[in-house]
Every structure is written in structure tokens, then in C-alpha cells.
Write a protein that holds these residues in place. Structure first.
Motif, PDB file in Angstrom:
ATOM      1  N   ALA A   1     -16.245  -6.972  12.913  1.00 29.30           N
ATOM      2  CA  ALA A   1     -15.460  -5.919  13.568  1.00 29.30           C
ATOM      3  C   ALA A   1     -16.366  -4.753  13.978  1.00 29.30           C
ATOM      4  CB  ALA A   1     -14.360  -5.432  12.636  1.00 29.30           C
ATOM      5  N   LEU A   2     -17.295  -4.383  13.104  1.00 33.11           N
ATOM      6  CA  LEU A   2     -18.199  -3.267  13.402  1.00 33.11           C
ATOM      7  C   LEU A   2     -19.063  -3.585  14.622  1.00 33.11           C
ATOM      8  CD1 LEU A   2     -19.248  -2.429   9.720  1.00 33.11           C
ATOM      9  CD2 LEU A   2     -17.887  -0.949  11.216  1.00 33.11           C
ATOM     10  N   GLN A   3     -19.533  -4.837  14.700  1.00 32.77           N
ATOM     11  CA  GLN A   3     -20.339  -5.232  15.863  1.00 32.77           C
ATOM     12  C   GLN A   3     -19.504  -5.233  17.131  1.00 32.77           C
ATOM     13  OE1 GLN A   3     -22.533  -8.847  15.059  1.00 32.77           O
ATOM     14  NE2 GLN A   3     -23.401  -8.015  13.179  1.00 32.77           N
ATOM     15  N   PHE A   4     -18.240  -5.619  17.006  1.00 34.63           N
ATOM     16  CA  PHE A   4     -17.342  -5.573  18.171  1.00 34.63           C
ATOM     17  C   PHE A   4     -17.159  -4.124  18.628  1.00 34.63           C
ATOM     18  CE2 PHE A   4     -13.145  -5.352  20.180  1.00 34.63           C
ATOM     19  CZ  PHE A   4     -13.222  -6.408  21.087  1.00 34.63           C
ATOM     20  N   ARG A   5     -17.060  -3.202  17.658  1.00 33.45           N
ATOM     21  CA  ARG A   5     -16.890  -1.791  18.010  1.00 33.45           C
ATOM     22  C   ARG A   5     -18.167  -1.232  18.668  1.00 33.45           C
ATOM     23  NH1 ARG A   5     -15.856   2.379  13.248  1.00 33.45           N
ATOM     24  NH2 ARG A   5     -18.093   1.974  13.046  1.00 33.45           N
ATOM     25  N   GLU A   6     -19.330  -1.735  18.245  1.00 34.07           N
ATOM     26  CA  GLU A   6     -20.576  -1.276  18.872  1.00 34.07           C
ATOM     27  C   GLU A   6     -20.598  -1.627  20.356  1.00 34.07           C
ATOM     28  OE1 GLU A   6     -23.445  -3.012  16.226  1.00 34.07           O
ATOM     29  OE2 GLU A   6     -22.944  -1.550  14.663  1.00 34.07           O
ATOM     30  N   ALA A   7     -20.010  -2.792  20.695  1.00 36.14           N
ATOM     31  CA  ALA A   7     -19.954  -3.195  22.099  1.00 36.14           C
ATOM     32  C   ALA A   7     -18.782  -2.554  22.829  1.00 36.14           C
ATOM     33  CB  ALA A   7     -19.859  -4.722  22.182  1.00 36.14           C
ATOM     34  N   ASN A   8     -17.781  -2.110  22.073  1.00 35.46           N
ATOM     35  CA  ASN A   8     -16.564  -1.516  22.653  1.00 35.46           C
ATOM     36  C   ASN A   8     -16.235  -0.242  21.883  1.00 35.46           C
ATOM     37  OD1 ASN A   8     -15.505  -4.015  24.389  1.00 35.46           O
ATOM     38  ND2 ASN A   8     -16.175  -4.777  22.397  1.00 35.46           N
TER      39      ASN A   8
ATOM     40  N   ASP B   1     -17.053 -16.522  14.010  1.00 38.56           N
ATOM     41  CA  ASP B   1     -18.202 -15.706  13.601  1.00 38.56           C
ATOM     42  C   ASP B   1     -18.637 -14.699  14.660  1.00 38.56           C
ATOM     43  OD1 ASP B   1     -19.905 -17.098  15.387  1.00 38.56           O
ATOM     44  OD2 ASP B   1     -20.425 -18.575  13.870  1.00 38.56           O
ATOM     45  N   LYS B   2     -17.968 -14.672  15.797  1.00 43.73           N
ATOM     46  CA  LYS B   2     -18.355 -13.726  16.853  1.00 43.73           C
ATOM     47  C   LYS B   2     -17.170 -13.459  17.775  1.00 43.73           C
ATOM     48  CE  LYS B   2     -22.499 -13.254  19.805  1.00 43.73           C
ATOM     49  NZ  LYS B   2     -22.343 -11.915  20.123  1.00 43.73           N
ATOM     50  N   ILE B   3     -16.998 -12.188  18.141  1.00 46.12           N
ATOM     51  CA  ILE B   3     -15.879 -11.812  19.019  1.00 46.12           C
ATOM     52  C   ILE B   3     -16.413 -10.967  20.173  1.00 46.12           C
ATOM     53  CG2 ILE B   3     -13.592 -10.742  19.117  1.00 46.12           C
ATOM     54  CD1 ILE B   3     -13.692 -10.729  15.987  1.00 46.12           C
ATOM     55  N   GLU B   4     -16.026 -11.317  21.395  1.00 44.31           N
ATOM     56  CA  GLU B   4     -16.382 -10.520  22.569  1.00 44.31           C
ATOM     57  C   GLU B   4     -15.112 -10.207  23.340  1.00 44.31           C
ATOM     58  OE1 GLU B   4     -20.780 -12.395  23.593  1.00 44.31           O
ATOM     59  OE2 GLU B   4     -19.018 -13.087  24.666  1.00 44.31           O
ATOM     60  N   ARG B   5     -15.166  -9.085  24.054  1.00 46.86           N
ATOM     61  CA  ARG B   5     -14.029  -8.720  24.878  1.00 46.86           C
ATOM     62  C   ARG B   5     -14.330  -9.083  26.325  1.00 46.86           C
ATOM     63  NH1 ARG B   5     -11.137  -2.810  24.791  1.00 46.86           N
ATOM     64  NH2 ARG B   5      -9.773  -3.168  26.577  1.00 46.86           N
ATOM     65  N   VAL B   6     -13.395  -9.765  26.970  1.00 45.86           N
ATOM     66  CA  VAL B   6     -13.517 -10.089  28.392  1.00 45.86           C
ATOM     67  C   VAL B   6     -12.223  -9.627  29.052  1.00 45.86           C
ATOM     68  CG1 VAL B   6     -13.920 -11.903  30.091  1.00 45.86           C
ATOM     69  CG2 VAL B   6     -14.896 -12.122  27.799  1.00 45.86           C
ATOM     70  N   GLY B   7     -12.255  -8.437  29.636  1.00 46.37           N
ATOM     71  CA  GLY B   7     -11.049  -7.861  30.228  1.00 46.37           C
ATOM     72  C   GLY B   7     -10.006  -7.639  29.145  1.00 46.37           C
TER      73      GLY B   7
END
Lengths: 271, 318
Positions: A52-59, A153-159
Motif C-alpha cells: 500500500a505504501l508503494q502504491f501511495r508513493e506512485a499515487n 504482490d504489486k498494485i498499479e493504477r491505470v485510470g
């Protein structure tokens, strides 16, 4: 999509790394004895927070809430989550059963998610290092009426969508998911939990932490599985190992290996 | 309400897990006097339908185009709908990724209880009990399921297959109404490093932390494995260190294997690891430490440095 909210569920457990020789159980109460073991956050829950923290770093607009349902000591797991830089934390104090069944846990977490949320993503560890039922995420998804993807193990946001990578028996898969969703998180080389900075550990002790009871969430004994229950552990034992190892003998390593090779050929059968 | 349902995915075919699962399903159905219904979701599967029919009373095959490949939400919906049409007491699934992903959700939709990673199922009238390892393999629990149906995902490979007898069961192709879904698998990536079928391997050569690096897996363990007709596995430490792919990991949080022979090299044997090999028939270890926990589980052991022992062993097996 507006700023996303993520809920990460954290479970405090007896340190699973306690060596076998120090591990004891209370057969009558059907649970492990804590002994001198420390209490730790279940590792997959920390992998979930790290993801979650890594997702927040990207978003950067994302807000992360850490949630635990447990004893008063579970506050330690939440303080650590705050030190790792979760935005907020909430503890639902378990005043009911010491080891609630997975459906009870899912109902409590779902009610808490409703009160603290709504959330776009709820992350849980794939399983716990104590009972390891591996059901909390799945049951939580059903309680919330949302999809669930396991072993992520990994989450990215696409739109407006999420692109999640997950591990399978034979490799990996990528899924596209429309939030809200429950994801169960597994470990991978890139979601190893970060070590919080000393300064953040100090600060985490003073940060606000929401404390709730099942009652505050409008849950009564029936909702918590009081009567019928989901399942019950009726026996807990430490299996006896009857295997007696025969060490291969010989004056030299060469002779020992010779005997080992014979044994292996017998046991392996024709290649 | 004493029928047994076995849920299988066509893509796996009649593999060792499907054999064990239908075997256990047959045993429980005969014990409780119910029927064995095998539900197969997905298209293809080769001989799976016929093999399942040989031991089941009914085989339902849901292979409409939308169910050609596994998707969590559609497969879950299909299984739930087909289970609802049965008088089901127990639903058995295997422990693959997909079964684990949907088992507890299936139980929830059927108003039942789920339990996972089972190594034994007992039926006592209405009561279903499942034995499983807990506390990272350090203890064993018997869990009594309090809601019906009981949905259990099992270490299916270690259950005995059924022997076909009498006329084969009825085979019915069924169509299920499917919901609109908000999640979809868009890429499937196979790990091509050669251990895709670790769970079905007859022989496994596994390396631990003491191997010391990625290279020895290639130069020492791989040739040894080839000589023994074995697949390669590894401990969590070796996978976490990045020496070998994560899909090689054997243990509580990795693969649960059931080979005839498990050869553990420079691997200490933590309870976490041993939870993944409790169904192995014979364990043999090579380790420098005579006190290593692995030897407690071994049939044969050799106290030696694998760097010296493995080249000798390869020469002798050659």
C-alpha cells in the motif's frame, strides 16, 4: 477517480519464528502457549502495508488506514504501522473470544470498513502465521460484496482501474480490477516491509489512534458467531515424529556417499 | 443432504490432485450413503470428464465459452450455482491458487463453513471434521465445521485415488447464468524455469540456505536432479535470497509436495519448510550440521558438506 482510500488489516500474533523446541501448546484450551515469545505483526500483513505504501508513493493523493481487530496489545502493531507511515490507524478491541473464527473476523472488519470508509481497496495478508486459515480476505470480500484477488504482490493504477500482479502455482498473472476490491497480499522481493525511522517510531506513539468496540460497530453476539459459530478447533496437538534417521556409515566420505547413492536409487526408482 | 461435491478445473486435467480429490470424494460419499457429484468448470481437460465419470455418480461439465478459462468471479459464480442445485454436505477442492482463492467465498455464498489445507476428512453423521497443520506446521488441529455445507480445500495429492467399479456416472453438460464482473485476468505468465509441476514430482531435490548462491543450483543441483529424474525445489531462504524463482519454494507458504523421495541439501528444515513436505514418503538429507532439524524427519542422512558430497554422488549415480 477522487483520492483513493486504502484499508490495510493487520493481525498481531505470537512470533512464528519461535523454535520448535520452545513451542508448547495448551491442549485443554486448544491454543499455543505464548511463553517467552514476543508478539509481532503477521508478516503478510506487513507485506500488505508495504504494498500500500508503494502504491501511495506512485499515487500521492492516496490515504492509508491501518486496522486491527485484536487484544489491547494489538495497538503495538498499529503504532508500528503509523511509524511505517500509514496515515491513520484504528483498533477494534476484541472483548469476545481470544481466537475468533474467520467469519467473525471478516464481519468485524467489514463493519469497521463501513464506519471508517468507504475504501477503494482493502488489503489483507494471504494468511496468518498462527492459525493460517487463509480465509479472512475471501470472507471479507463476500461480506462487503466486492471482488477479491488472492496472492497479489504489486498494485498499479491505470485510470479508474487497478492492475494487480499476483503469484500462481506456475508463475504469475495480471488482473484488471475495478475498485472497490479486496486483495490478499503475499510476499515478494519488492514488498519486503520497510524499517521505520527512529524518529517516526517516536512520533507514532503520540499520533491519534481510533479505538472501537464491536458494540460501537453495531455488532451483537449473533453477528459475532456467538451461537452457532463457523468452525471450532476441537483438538490441538503436536504431532510426534516417529521417523528415525539412519545416518549412512563408512570410513570415508566416498564410502558414505556410495551407500547413500544405493539408498537413493532404491527410493527414487528408475529415472 | 449427504451428497459430496468435488470441484475441478478442466485446465488441470486428471492430475494427481484430481485423482486424490475424486478418491476422497468417493470414500466420503460411500461412507455417508450419498452421491458423488463432480463439477468440472472450464473447457478441454482431455480425459478428465471420462475419468471423473468412472468414479462419480454424476459429472456436471460447465464449459460454455465464458468459462473457457479461469476467472475468479465467473468460476466462483458457476460453482456456487451448481452446488446450490445439489443436496450437498461436503464440497472438496484442491489447494491450487484458484481453489484457494474462491473456496471460502464459495462457502460464504452457500451459507456454509470453509477450512483449508486439510490432510484428513472425517464424517460422523452430520458432523464434518478436517485435520490441518497450524502454527506454521508446529501443531496439528482438528477443526469441526459448524455450518453446512462444509467446503474444504485439501492437500489433494496425498489422498488415495478411487478404483472405478460398476457403470460410469451420468455426464451432463450444463449452462450457468453468469454475473457481470469487475475483475479479469488479462495476462498469464508461466515460469519457464522447469518446475511447473513440482507438486506432481515423484522425486524432488531441494536446496536451502547452505547452498550459498544461485550458481550451485545450476552447476550441482540441476545435474543431480536430472540423474534422479527429479524436479528442483528450494527453501524460503533460498528463494528470498533471489537464487531461484519464488515458484520453487516448498513450505507452508510455498508448494505443498508429496513425492516418493525428497532429497534436502544444505537445508535446515524449519517447521515452516517441513509443513510443505509432510506428505513426502521418504526424506533424505545432506547437511553439515548433525543437529539440523531436517534429520528428525529423515529416513537416511549424510553429515557432510554438499560441495564435496554432491560431486561424488553424481559420479556414483552416473
Amino acid at each position: 477517480m477522487t483520492a483513493m482510500k486504502i484499508l490495510v488489516c493487520m493481525k498481531q500474533i505470537i512470533d512464528p519464528e519461535v523454535p520448535v523446541r520452545d513451542f508448547r501448546i495448551d491442549e485443554a484450551r486448544r491454543q499455543a502457549e505464548r511463553g517467552s515469545a514476543s508478539l509481532v505483526t503477521n508478516i503478510f500483513c506487513e507485506n500488505a502495508l508495504e504494498t500500500a505504501l508503494q502504491f501511495r508513493e506512485a499515487n500521492p493523493e492516496v490515504k492509508i488506514t491501518a486496522l486491527s481487530y485484536g487484544a489491547a496489545s494489538a495497538e503495538e502493531s498499529l503504532r508500528k504501522a503509523l511509524a511505517m507511515k500509514a496515515d491513520s490507524a484504528a483498533l477494534v478491541l476484541n472483548q469476545e473470544r481470544e481466537h475468533p473464527d474467520p467469519l467473525t473476523v471478516a464481519r468485524v472488519l467489514a463493519a469497521a470498513a463501513g464506519k471508517l470508509g468507504p475504501f477503494d481497496m482493502v488489503l489483507v495478508g494471504r494468511e496468518s502465521g498462527d492459525w493460517g486459515s487463509g480465509q479472512t480476505g475471501a470472507l471479507l470480500a463476500e461480506e462487503l460484496g466486492v471482488p477479491c484477488v488472492a496472492f497479489v504482490d504489486k498494485i498499479e493504477r491505470v485510470g479508474a482501474k487497478l492492475r494487480v500482479k499476483r503469484q500462481t502455482d506456475s508463475g504469475s498473472e495480471v488482473l484488471e480490477v475495478e475498485p472497490p476490491v479486496v486483495l490478499t497480499i503475499t510476499n515478494d522481493e519488492h514488498n519486503v516491509p520497510r524499517i521505520p525511522k527512529i524518529r517516526d517510531v517516536m512520533m507514532s506513539g503520540r499520533q491519534p489512534l481510533t479505538k472501537l468496540s464491536a458494540n460501537d460497530l453495531g455488532l451483537d453476539a449473533a453477528a459475532l458467531g456467538g451461537g452457532n459459530g463457523y468452525y471450532e478447533v476441537v483438538k490441538l496437538s503436536i504431532p510426534q515424529k516417529d521417523s528415525k534417521c539412519e545416518f549412512v556409515t563408512g570410513d570415508t566420505l566416498d564410502q558414505q556417499v556410495e551407500r547413500l547413492a544405493e539408498r537413493l536409487k532404491e527410493l527414487a526408482g528408475p529415472a | 443432504m449427504n451428497d459430496i461435491v468435488v470441484g475441478l478445473f478442466a485446465s488441470s486435467g486428471f492430475d494427481k490432485a484430481a485423482q486424490g480429490l475424486t478418491g476422497e470424494g468417493r470414500r466420503l460419499a460411500d461412507l455417508g450413503g450419498g452421491k458423488l457429484c463432480v463439477i468440472i468448470v472450464g473447457s478441454g481437460g482431455g480425459t478428465l470428464v471420462a475419468e471423473a465419470a468412472a468414479v462419480a455418480d454424476v459429472v456436471l461439465q460447465a464449459d460454455q465459452p465464458e468459462l473457457a478459462e479461469y476467472q475468479p468471479e465467473t468460476y466462483l459464480a458457476a460453482l456456487a450455482e451448481l452446488c446450490r442445485q445439489q443436496r450437498v454436505q461436503v464440497v472438496l477442492l484442491a489447494s491450487d491458487t484458484y481453489s484457494q482463492e474462491i473456496a471460502a467465498r464459495l462457502a460464504h455464498r452457500l451459507g456454509g463453513s470453509a477450512v483449508g489445507d486439510g490432510s484428513e476428512v472425517t464424517l460422523d453423521g452430520e458432523m464434518v471434521r478436517v485435520t490441518r497443520q497450524v502454527y506454521g506446521g508446529k501443531a496439528q488441529a482438528v477443526v469441526e465445521l459448524r455450518r453446512s455445507p462444509a467446503v474444504a480445500w485439501l492437500r489433494a495429492r496425498s489422498f488415495a485415488p478411487a478404483t472405478p467399479s460398476g457403470a460410469p456416472g451420468e455426464i451432463r453438460r450444463v449452462t450457468v447464468e453468469l454475473p457481470a464482473v469487475r475483475s479479469r485476468i488479462v495476462e498469464r505468465l508461466r515460469d519457464e524455469s522447469g518446475t511447473a509441476k513440482l507438486e506432481d514430482a515423484r522425486v524432488i531435490v531441494s536446496g536451502g540456505r547452505g547452498i550459498g548462491g544461485a550458481e550451485a543450483f545450476t552447476t550441482e543441483l540441476r545435474p543431480l536432479a536430472d540423474q534422479l529424474g527429479a524436479q528442483l525445489g528450494a527453501s524460503r531462504a533460498a528463494c528470498d535470497a533471489g537464487w531461484v524463482p519464488a515458484t520453487w519454494q516448498v513450505g507452508q507458504t510455498g508448494k505443498k509436495v508429496a513425492p516418493e523421495l525428497y532429497l534436502a541439501i544444505a537445508l535446515s528444515g524449519s517447521s515452516q519448510h517441513m509443513a510443505g513436505v509432510s506428505e513426502a514418503k521418504n526424506i533424505v538429507a545432506i547437511n553439515t550440521d548433525p543437529e539440523a532439524p531436517i534429520f528428525k524427519y529423515c529416513r537416511f542422512g549424510l553429515v557432510a558438506d554438499y560441495r564435496k558430497a554432491v560431486p561424488l554422488l553424481r559420479a556414483k549415480l552416473g
